[in-house]
Design a protein around this motif. Structure first.
Motif, PDB file in Angstrom:
ATOM      1  N   GLN A 250       0.803  -1.215   0.000  1.00 50.00           N
ATOM      2  CA  GLN A 250       0.000   0.000   0.000  1.00 50.00           C
ATOM      3  C   GLN A 250       0.844   1.277   0.000  1.00 50.00           C
ATOM      4  N   LEU A 251       2.100   1.166   0.395  1.00 48.70           N
ATOM      5  CA  LEU A 251       2.957   2.343   0.437  1.00 48.70           C
ATOM      6  C   LEU A 251       3.049   3.001  -0.937  1.00 48.70           C
ATOM      7  N   PHE A 252       3.159   2.197  -1.990  1.00 58.82           N
ATOM      8  CA  PHE A 252       3.291   2.759  -3.338  1.00 58.82           C
ATOM      9  C   PHE A 252       2.018   3.497  -3.756  1.00 58.82           C
ATOM     10  N   GLU A 253       0.877   2.993  -3.333  1.00 61.52           N
ATOM     11  CA  GLU A 253      -0.378   3.692  -3.618  1.00 61.52           C
ATOM     12  C   GLU A 253      -0.437   5.015  -2.861  1.00 61.52           C
ATOM     13  N   ALA A 254       0.077   5.009  -1.624  1.00 62.93           N
ATOM     14  CA  ALA A 254       0.101   6.239  -0.830  1.00 62.93           C
ATOM     15  C   ALA A 254       1.031   7.273  -1.448  1.00 62.93           C
ATOM     16  N   ILE A 255       2.147   6.821  -2.021  1.00 60.58           N
ATOM     17  CA  ILE A 255       3.067   7.741  -2.702  1.00 60.58           C
ATOM     18  C   ILE A 255       2.372   8.383  -3.888  1.00 60.58           C
ATOM     19  N   ALA A 256       1.671   7.575  -4.664  1.00 63.47           N
ATOM     20  CA  ALA A 256       0.979   8.086  -5.847  1.00 63.47           C
ATOM     21  C   ALA A 256      -0.119   9.075  -5.479  1.00 63.47           C
TER      22      ALA A 256
END
Length: 394
Positions: A250-256
């Protein structure tokens, strides 16, 4: 190839552009009347976007310049003369950052306002310089590529984990220290993630020095910077979403969802590409001098705009009250005045410092008799108090 190892004038031009953008950005943001802050206005939206580029460019260029000077000399480790100069510079920037937030009237009343402990540009650049020095010394006995690789890795980690640590309040720390890590108390910048820009600026400087003898240095650098910048601006968010869907992290989604750090890095790279492309046309001595005197310009603008020391600045009199018809010409005049005063100081620095020293010496000579008289009166007063309570004999 000597020209490539000498001063990089396109960097001075970038610094000049960044400091002038900062001057008008602070001026307009603080004094523009609220009714004209329309996010649907194309002009205001474009201005806001370009204003957001200023800080990333300034931090990146600062890291580039310091690291470039640090690693281009043959001496290594503590033998590097830039170590001592860098430590002195870093501490100087920290002290100036605090001095600019000092209110003398409050100090005379015995009060130290909370705003004194807030962190701004100079604090972060000063601490970043000290951080780069620490990393350089830590890797000085390793292979040459370890230092720049560490800088790049730290930048990527700081940018990638921002969604996690941005929610930390650092309440366990005293406010004076917590302000370096959180904006909760009103700090303008924090060491995380902004050290990431100075660190990646240091990484860029390593590439310049490593390929300094290449005939294709600038064509390659311009192409890579432009293409990477375009990718980060327009496609990095989609990449993070795709990685998140594949890995389930989920971290990558939060970055986006809030991808301002990588997008702004893309803006920085585009700025590098543009200034490198135009390097042969940027020959104005005044512009280059402005880029070489950004610290004094910053100090002057802070005093005039925010009222350092006295609390009496343009913000106190015209905060969010000026229409564009008045704001635009006065913003141009403000940039001119700050730059002129800075260049005047640079040309007459020795004479000005001698004048200040002479004035302080004259003031000391005039106050010394009164200080001696006050000292005698104080001693008599203390003696009388001690005698009245029986601690000394008559």
């Amino acid at each position: 190839m000597k020209s490539k190892t000498a001063r990089l004038f396109f960097i001075d031009a970038m610094r000049a552009w960044a400091i002038l953008m900062m001057l008008q950005g602070h001026f307009v943001d603080g004094l523009l009347e609220n009714s004209f802050r329309d996010p649907n206005s194309v002009i205001f939206s474009v201005w806001s976007y370009f204003r957001g580029i200023t800080a990333p460019v300034f931090f990146t260029v600062s890291g580039f310049i310091f690291t470039y000077l640090l690693i281009r000399v043959p001496e290594k480790g503590f033998n590097n003369p830039r170590i001592k100069k860098g430590i002195k510079r870093g501490i100087q920037l920290l002290l100036i950052g605090y001095l600019l937030r000092l209110n003398l009237f409050g100090l005379f009343k015995g009060e130290m306002y909370a705003s004194f402990f807030l962190v701004d540009v100079l604090h972060i650049i000063g601490l970043s310089i000290l951080g780069i020095i620490g990393l350089y010394l830590l890797t000085s006995k390793q292979k040459k590529y370890v230092f720049p690789l560490l800088l790049l890795t730290i930048s990527c980690l700081l940018f990638s984990f921002e969604p996690i640590y941005s929610n930390w309040t650092f309440q366990i720390l005293p406010d004076a220290l917590a302000n370096y890590f959180t904006k909760t108390n009103g700090s303008v910048f924090t060491i995380i993630p902004w050290f990431g820009y100075t660190a990646i600026g240091g990484f860029f400087s390593y590439l310049f020095i490593h390929y300094k003898n290449s005939q294709s240095l600038y064509p390659t650098a311009i192409s890579v910077a432009a293409l990477t910048g375009i990718f980060l601006i327009f496609f990095s968010s989609d990449l993070f979403i795709a990685v998140s869907s594949i890995t389930g992290i989920q971290l990558f989604e939060a970055i986006a969802a809030n991808n301002y750090l990588f997008i702004r890095l893309g803006d920085v790279l585009i700025a590098f590409a543009v200034f490198m492309l135009l390097r042969q046309f940027i020959t104005s001595r005044a512009i280059l001098k402005i880029g070489q005197n950004t610290l004094s310009i910053y100090v002057i603008h802070f005093v005039i705009l925010y009222g350092s020391f006295t609390g009496l600045g343009l913000y106190q009199f015209f905060y969010q009250s000026l229409p564009p018809a008045i704001l635009i010409p006065t913003a141009i005049a403000f940039m001119f005045v700050c730059s002129f005063l800075s260049l005047y100081y640079a040309r007459n620095e020795d004479h000005i410092k001698q004048g200040i020293s002479a004035a302080l010496m004259d003031l000391r000579n005039k106050l010394e008799p009164w200080a001696l008289y006050s000292q005698r009166i104080l001693k008599i007063g203390i003696y009388r108090i001690l005698r009245s309570i029986g601690l000394v004999k008559s």
